[in-house]
Design an enzyme around this catalytic site. Structure first.
Site, PDB file in Angstrom:
ATOM      1  N   ASP A 182       0.859  -1.171   0.000  1.00 46.53           N
ATOM      2  CA  ASP A 182       0.000   0.000   0.000  1.00 46.53           C
ATOM      3  C   ASP A 182       0.909   1.239   0.000  1.00 46.53           C
ATOM      4  O   ASP A 182       2.113   1.128   0.270  1.00 46.53           O
ATOM      5  CB  ASP A 182      -0.881  -0.040   1.258  1.00 46.53           C
ATOM      6  CG  ASP A 182      -1.754   1.179   1.398  1.00 46.53           C
ATOM      7  OD1 ASP A 182      -2.304   1.627   0.384  1.00 46.53           O
ATOM      8  OD2 ASP A 182      -1.872   1.694   2.528  1.00 46.53           O
ATOM      9  N   ASP A 184      -0.327   5.065   0.887  1.00 47.51           N
ATOM     10  CA  ASP A 184      -0.638   6.059   1.915  1.00 47.51           C
ATOM     11  C   ASP A 184      -0.555   5.456   3.313  1.00 47.51           C
ATOM     12  O   ASP A 184      -1.147   4.403   3.595  1.00 47.51           O
ATOM     13  CB  ASP A 184      -2.035   6.630   1.678  1.00 47.51           C
ATOM     14  CG  ASP A 184      -2.125   7.375   0.354  1.00 47.51           C
ATOM     15  OD1 ASP A 184      -2.137   8.605   0.375  1.00 47.51           O
ATOM     16  OD2 ASP A 184      -2.157   6.702  -0.698  1.00 47.51           O
ATOM     17  N   GLU A 191      -1.558  10.828   4.127  1.00 48.25           N
ATOM     18  CA  GLU A 191      -2.475  10.494   3.049  1.00 48.25           C
ATOM     19  C   GLU A 191      -2.417  11.571   1.963  1.00 48.25           C
ATOM     20  O   GLU A 191      -2.597  12.762   2.242  1.00 48.25           O
ATOM     21  CB  GLU A 191      -3.912  10.399   3.588  1.00 48.25           C
ATOM     22  CG  GLU A 191      -4.111   9.356   4.677  1.00 48.25           C
ATOM     23  CD  GLU A 191      -4.198   7.945   4.123  1.00 48.25           C
ATOM     24  OE1 GLU A 191      -4.694   7.781   2.990  1.00 48.25           O
ATOM     25  OE2 GLU A 191      -3.788   7.008   4.836  1.00 48.25           O
ATOM     26  N   GLY A 271      -5.242   2.726  -3.089  1.00 53.76           N
ATOM     27  CA  GLY A 271      -6.505   3.411  -3.294  1.00 53.76           C
ATOM     28  C   GLY A 271      -6.300   4.892  -3.538  1.00 53.76           C
ATOM     29  O   GLY A 271      -7.260   5.643  -3.620  1.00 53.76           O
TER      30      GLY A 271
END
Length: 404
Positions: A182, A184, A191, A271
């Site tokens: 991932d 962030d 983020e 994401g």
């Protein structure tokens, strides 16, 4: 049928380590014509402790005297214990238990060792993986399944404020060859969407929604689209400004640099946004990246996403795709994440690591790492700090000396 167990000798040699100790001892054993049944060796502060289990010859006292003479010549001491059977530990239910602390206090190790003993398991060997900037110790444990050990030690890890990773002792640990991360709050601190939101005056509002989404309280896709809508009108130039503001997790460059040299492949599955993550992948030398694409029209963000959203299921699908591209089974994949939308990819990977993660993720992952150093993950793969520094030195990278 002869049920008489053969006699054995356990030779325990200790003293200041120096070149030639092992070869001299085995030369003595060779002349006696014995069979080596087991061997363990550790060196601690240049002091050697070597244990060798051999079959006992008929004139075992003569061998004992020969070994003692060899040890004396080497300036070492030896103990000789005679017994029957091979005395080797039956290594059923073998596990690697990696304990990481900053600092790692004696009380924590006492508690961990106590819980292992309470479970009926045995510590067969202890190795130091690192002493700086964290202390990492690898325990080779047998006698209890890894699943049982993990359940016993997870509560102790929380109580002692240390990270404890339990993995089956198998060749798979060395076969890990794809790292899927991932971005962030994992590869980077913070983020990206919150940094972008600051340019639109919605930083606090977006941060609140992000926190709820990462805990799993909100549907990820719906929350993402709602947050992205708040970015409408931001100039495209803000993306470059935000990229310059990014702060990598400590140890991120070391993790990628070392494992790339060892033949690993890396993928970013996020994401977040491709306009940021693709640059990040290029900067770090990461092989693959998949993320959401922000729509940009006439030099400004529209508040929309182009194409399907990379959500929890999308991350797992991306992991499968990258594993296929690299040509490795899912068992050879390490997945690293912190939020609820990482749960599916953590579950299907051979090793799922919750890195400074939400409680929900820590409970579901194979193991957790809560120290603020991403490269500590290499200790879970059996790579020591000394090996990391040696590999860097080969390539002209000088590591700062740790404090004494």
């Amino acid at each position: 049928m002869n049920d008489v167990k053969p006699e054995t000798l356990l030779l325990t040699i200790s003293g200041k380590d120096r070149p030639g100790v092992t070869s001299a001892l085995f030369a003595t054993l060779t002349r006696a014509g014995v069979e080596v049944l087991d061997i363990e060796q550790i060196v601690l502060r240049r002091r050697l402790i070597l244990g060798i289990l051999v079959t006992a010859p008929r004139d075992w006292k003569r061998l004992r005297d020969s070994v003692q003479a060899t040890a004396t010549d080497l300036g070492m001491t030896v103990e000789v214990d005679r017994g029957t059977g091979d005395n080797r530990v039956r290594r059923e239910g073998r596990s690697h238990v990696t304990v990481i602390g900053a600092p790692l206090r004696a009380a924590a190790m006492a508690a961990v060792a106590g819980r292992i003993a309470d479970s009926g398991a045995n510590i067969d060997r202890i190795e130091r993986m690192a002493r700086y900037p964290v202390t990492a110790i690898d325990l080779h444990v047998s006698g209890v399944t890894p699943e049982r050990l993990r359940s016993v030690l997870s509560a102790e890890a929380a109580a002692q404020g240390v990270d404890i990773a339990v993995q089956p002792a198998s060749l798979l640990r060395r076969a890990m060859r794809l790292i899927v991360m991932d971005v962030d709050s994992t590869l980077i601190q913070g983020e990206v969407i919150e940094l972008l939101a600051a340019h639109a005056g919605h930083a606090d509002e977006v941060a609140r929604v992000t926190e709820r989404a990462m805990r799993g309280d909100l549907d990820f896709e719906a929350s993402l689209r709602a947050r992205v809508a708040l970015l409408e009108g931001i100039p495209e130039s803000a993306l470059a400004e935000v990229y310059d503001e990014l702060v990598l997790a400590p140890g991120a460059r070391t993790l990628v640099r070392i494992l790339r040299r060892l033949g690993y492949r890396f993928a970013l599955v996020s994401g977040g946004f491709s306009q940021i993550n693709d640059r990040l992948a290029d900067d770090l030398g990461i092989h693959y990246a998949r993320a959401n694409q922000l729509e940009i029209v006439d030099g400004r963000l529209t508040g929309q996403i182009v194409g399907a959203v990379v959500d929890r299921a999308g991350k797992a699908e991306a992991l499968r795709y990258f594993a296929s591209e690299v040509g490795v089974p899912l068992e050879s994949v390490v997945a690293i994440g912190d939020g609820a939308n990482d749960l599916d990819m953590l579950e299907i990977a051979g090793l799922g690591i919750a890195y400074n993660a939400k409680a929900l993720v820590q409970e579901a992952a194979d193991t957790t790492v809560n120290v603020p150093y991403l490269d500590a993950i290499m200790y879970l793969l059996g790579i020591t700090r000394e090996e990391i520094e040696a590999l860097d030195l080969e390539h002209g990278v000088v590591t700062p000396a740790p404090p004494i």
